[in-house]
Design an enzyme around this catalytic site. Structure first.
Site, PDB file in Angstrom:
ATOM      1  N   ASP A   1       0.850  -1.178   0.000  1.00  0.00           N
ATOM      2  CA  ASP A   1       0.000   0.000   0.000  1.00  0.00           C
ATOM      3  C   ASP A   1       0.899   1.246   0.000  1.00  0.00           C
ATOM      4  OD1 ASP A   1      -2.285   1.574   0.255  1.00  0.00           O
ATOM      5  OD2 ASP A   1      -2.228   1.514   2.432  1.00  0.00           O
TER       6      ASP A   1
ATOM      7  N   ASP B   1      -3.105  -1.916   5.378  1.00  0.00           N
ATOM      8  CA  ASP B   1      -3.648  -1.589   6.696  1.00  0.00           C
ATOM      9  C   ASP B   1      -5.157  -1.414   6.704  1.00  0.00           C
ATOM     10  OD1 ASP B   1      -3.922   0.763   5.329  1.00  0.00           O
ATOM     11  OD2 ASP B   1      -2.478   1.896   6.509  1.00  0.00           O
TER      12      ASP B   1
ATOM     13  N   GLU C   1      24.013 -43.512  10.075  1.00  0.00           N
ATOM     14  CA  GLU C   1      23.505 -44.633  10.884  1.00  0.00           C
ATOM     15  C   GLU C   1      22.954 -45.738   9.987  1.00  0.00           C
ATOM     16  OE1 GLU C   1      20.661 -42.687  13.332  1.00  0.00           O
ATOM     17  OE2 GLU C   1      22.153 -41.474  14.391  1.00  0.00           O
TER      18      GLU C   1
ATOM     19  N   THR D   1      22.806 -36.392  20.243  1.00  0.00           N
ATOM     20  CA  THR D   1      23.778 -35.758  19.351  1.00  0.00           C
ATOM     21  C   THR D   1      23.113 -35.024  18.192  1.00  0.00           C
ATOM     22  OG1 THR D   1      24.052 -37.776  18.048  1.00  0.00           O
ATOM     23  CG2 THR D   1      25.525 -37.476  19.921  1.00  0.00           C
TER      24      THR D   1
END
Length: 903
Positions: free
Chosen positions: A332, A634, A703, A731
């Site tokens: 605006d 606004d 892993e 970890t």
């Protein structure tokens, strides 16, 4: 059921025609007719959508891919009789769901905000009698009376207007009060801001009085229609949510593929069903980055806190990251790009232009000419101009806390500030020259006059439209006194007026005359004194912020209710326009199809005279072009666009409740530069999310590769499910939290926005993850092999060596994830004290896991000797040392690091 006659352009009908269409009369409806219409049309209220229930929010959390994987892993654990593992997994699941549920349980119902716009009472004429009723009982056909200070309770067509002006900024974006004329003749397609014959719900009467017939109530009003637009826009996922969903789907595919591969390997080796299930459980736990939802939430919460300290309030966590993805900012104009306060900036005398410093309503500033500062009361012409301003104004300014605010009309307040800058006071002047009469301003008259008794007689002070005042003038005040106003001088005054108007200023003319009577008939033959130019200046820091956005590859686009010429001037002044850019008017937008509009938006710097529907189409057009759009506004007229945008940004002080409820971010200080702060924080948040995603996935993939490598080599299971869960919770989580608060990279606002379609795991990032995972898993398997072939404690000791090596390799790997620069560089080593603390805490807890007998027994670990520790730490350090070496080499090969790269 509708609250008005459908498809009627009320503003284009004459007052009598409007009454006829509505089957009403100047004396109003009868009470019986009003009651019948109330039953037919319904109350003059907004329909509020039901808020999302807590159960719906909770079910949304349970649909998370990571939650489903954890749930499946927990069920497998309980099925195999491993209650401890199952309980630990379920605890993690509950933690993740709980945090997500708590952060998402916020009602963001824009329609509820409409209730704040309701008017409690209304004055109507029913059966010829003026009465006060509850505003919800208004119906189409009711005849309203409104006066200065009233909030308009419904949309209505004026029947009569006496010097009526309304403030419609929340609907139209126009900062100035709108003049209202009951007998205005208007075409059907006149924009809302120019409908002088109409008054609208949720606007305010600032001057005069009027009588009008109600044409629409409730949801059929203009503001109700905007509310319907807002409620019709569905909630959509943010870019981060879409990216995390895509990541989750990849995670499921990887987990299933790996589980299938391990099952195939296990069956080939003749593993029992129990062993296969245990292996599958270990893989499921290894594949799921349990800490990801928690750390992502905390990273965004950290960004929210940092932004709140800098006056930007986030209402929905994932929006933090969306800001960092923004490619286009639609904003605006009034009060956002501009100060939102009228300011008198120039006085044009007969042959001298005087500039006035200071912005807004504060009576602080200087009067300057080319030679420098001047005393405004030393020049008789300038003193006369300031005196006319002081005596003719009807508004003023007042101090509110540390700032100044307008009292009454913004133009009048601007002139009051000008008077204050000259060191004069209207009250002091009135005490010396009391007012004895007034000719009020009307749109037909186009000027106003006030009459004052002075020692030399009766003085008329006049201000108004330059051409109209010039018609009434026959003399001009010059440096040598008053002289005749001939044709060349008139043309010169008109030229000065045009030049000031071309600079985007609103121009008023000032004149005076010694008169014999305080009435309009005495106002012929005025003495022209000066022109005053008023502007709504750019807000502080706006130009610099727009330049910052341009350097960051972000386009700033203006949406305003102003005329095209004003929009063009502001766009040029703020640097919004690039070569080839145009300003597109609302009437042109209405004529364009959606494909045509999509083609035009990329070459448009601003939009003038835009309606709420046009704003919605503009936002949609940018999104259809692949842009991530932030919308700043606004007013009520901005609410639909705020909801539709990828991120809606409302102003905290002057924003309407409806705009704030539709928005995701609220600028508490109403300052445009604050959005740049928010964008920077959003980029930092996403950078940090990528850093800990890289860290978590390289650790979790390591892993998986450890389990796969052991299975492929025919070795026993090197890691147990509970050990993997311990690793992931300890970890992964603590170091990842440290990455969530990593400071910004130096070039963060000098890089182009990310591709909105780019996944969190880009191709280079996947290569880096795979490379580090192979390094970490290789070192871990080496430790496991060493334990199996050289250990006195066989499998238990080998598992402990693998577990400890993997843990410390992940801890040391934190340095690889922190930055594209070497972490040991002086500028980076201590920039994040939480990362250093994370290494100390996780290292200590990991050492405690193997040293504290009850914990070691639970995790099925054996004690380590000194030489075991030496081997574990040496192997664990290899990935970190190699990673830092690669960064040092790359830094030496290039002058500066590019955008965050983990490899």
């Amino acid at each position: 059921m509708t609250n008005s006659k459908p498809s009627v352009s009320w503003h284009s009908l004459a007052a009598a025609e409007t009454l006829a269409v509505l089957d009403s009369r100047p004396e109003g409806l009868s009470p019986a007719e009003a009651a019948d219409r109330l039953a037919r049309y319904g109350p003059n209220q907004f329909q509020v959508s039901r808020p999302v229930s807590a159960w719906t929010v909770l079910l949304g959390q349970l649909r998370s891919v990571i939650v489903l994987l954890l749930g499946a892993a927990g069920m497998v654990a309980f099925y195999t009789g491993d209650v401890l593992d199952g309980a630990a997994i379920i605890a993690v699941l509950v933690l993740n769901v709980g945090i997500g549920f708590a952060t998402e349980l916020q009602a963001r119902r824009a329609m509820a905000a409409l209730l704040a716009l309701e008017v409690a009472r209304a004055r109507v004429i029913r059966g010829g009698q003026l009465m006060d009723i509850e505003a919800p009982n208004l119906v189409p056909g009711d005849v309203l009376e409104v006066a200065a200070g009233d909030a308009v309770p419904a949309d209505a067509r004026l029947l009569e207007a006496i010097e009526l002006r309304t403030l419609e900024a929340s609907l139209t974006g126009e900062p100035m009060p709108a003049e209202k004329v009951a007998d205005a003749k208007l075409h059907n397609d006149v924009p809302l801001a120019d409908r002088a014959s109409m008054i609208y719900k949720a606007t305010t009467v600032v001057a005069g009085r009027g009588r009008a017939v109600v044409v629409a109530t409730g949801m059929a009003t203009e503001v109700g229609r905007i509310g319907a637009l807002v409620s019709g826009i569905p909630e959509e996922q943010t870019p981060l949510e879409r990216r995390l969903d895509a990541l989750g789907r990849r995670l499921v595919a990887v987990a299933l593929a790996v589980a299938g591969l391990v099952a195939w390997l296990g069956m080939r080796q003749g593993m029992a069903v129990g062993e296969l299930l245990q292996s599958a459980l270990a893989l499921a736990v290894a594949a799921v980055p349990e800490g990801l939802p928690v750390v992502a939430t905390i990273a965004m919460a950290v960004g929210v806190r940092r932004m709140a300290r800098r006056r930007a309030l986030i209402r929905h966590l994932p929006v933090v990251e969306t800001l960092g993805s923004a490619t286009t900012i639609c904003t605006d104009k009034t009060g956002t790009l501009t100060a939102g306060e009228m300011t008198a900036t120039v006085i044009q005398l007969d042959n001298l232009e005087v500039s006035i410093t200071g912005a807004g309503y504060a009576p602080e500033g200087e009067f300057r000419v080319k030679d420098g500062r001047i005393d405004p009361l030393a020049d008789p012409r300038l003193e006369a101009a300031i005196r006319i301003c002081a005596l003719s104004i009807r508004g003023g300014v007042s101090r509110v806390g540390d700032s100044w605010a307008a009292v009454g009309d913004p133009t009048e307040a601007a002139l009051a500030a000008l008077v204050g800058k000259a060191g004069l006071s209207r009250s002091t002047l009135l005490a010396e020259w009391p007012q004895v009469g007034e000719v009020p301003f009307t749109s037909e008259r186009m000027f106003m006059a006030s009459f004052h008794r002075t020692p030399s007689g009766l003085l008329a002070c006049v201000k108004g439209a330059p051409r109209r005042v010039l018609q009434l003038s026959s003399r001009v005040l010059t440096n040598s006194g008053s002289g005749e106003l001939d044709d060349p001088q008139r043309q010169l005054l008109l030229n000065w007026n045009s030049r000031l108007a071309a600079r985007g200023l609103r121009v008023l003319a000032l004149a005076q005359k010694q008169v014999s009577s305080a009435d309009e008939a005495a106002l012929g033959g005025l003495t022209w004194v000066a022109l005053v130019g008023l502007s709504d200046p750019p807000a502080p820091g706006v130009r610099e912020t727009i330049a910052t956005f341009r350097g960051a590859g972000i386009r700033t686009v203006m949406l305003t209710g102003d005329q095209r010429l004003t929009a063009e001037r502001i766009a040029e002044e703020l640097g919004l326009r690039s070569p080839g850019d145009t300003i597109l008017d609302g009437s042109e937008i209405d004529r364009l199809s959606d494909p045509e509009l999509r083609d035009r938006v990329q070459r448009t710097a601003g939009y003038s005279r835009v309606s709420p529907e046009a704003k919605l189409r503009i936002i949609s057009a940018y999104q259809a072009c692949g842009e991530v759009v932030a919308m700043l506004g606004d007013g009520v007229n901005d609410a639909a666009a705020l909801r539709k945008a990828d991120i809606g940004v409302a102003m905290g002080r002057r924003g309407t409740d409806m705009a704030k409820e539709a928005a995701d971010l609220i600028l508490e200080d109403d300052q445009f530069p604050t959005i740049a702060v928010a964008v920077e924080e959003g980029r930092v948040v996403f950078d940090n999310i990528r850093k800990f995603v890289f860290y978590l996935f390289s650790c979790n993939l390591a892993e998986i590769l450890v389990l796969l490598g052991a299975g492929a080599g025919g070795f026993p299971l090197p890691l147990l499910p509970l050990q993997i869960l311990w690793l992931n919770l300890l970890t992964d989580t603590v170091p990842a939290l440290a990455l969530a608060v990593e400071p910004a990279e130096p070039e963060i606002m000098r890089q182009p926005p990310r591709n909105p379609q780019e996944a969190i795991l880009s191709a280079p990032m996947i290569k880096s993850i795979l490379g580090y995972a192979l390094l970490i898993s290789g070192c871990t398997l080496l430790a496991f092999w060493w334990g199996l072939t050289h250990s006195l404690h066989s499998t238990l000791h080998a598992t402990t060596l693998a577990f400890m090596t993997l843990a410390f390799a992940q801890i040391f790997h934190l340095g690889n994830a922190r930055s594209a620069s070497p972490v040991l560089a002086p500028a980076r080593v201590a920039s994040n004290r939480f990362a250093l603390l994370a290494v100390v805490i996780t290292g200590g807890l990991q050492a405690l896991a193997v040293s504290l007998p009850p914990l070691a027994h639970t995790l099925r670990l054996s004690p380590l000797r000194l030489e075991d520790w030496a081997m574990v730490l040496s192997l664990a350090a290899i990935p970190a040392v190699l990673g830092q070496g690669i960064k040092v080499f790359r830094r030496a090969a290039t002058a500066s690091p590019s955008h965050f790269s983990v490899s």
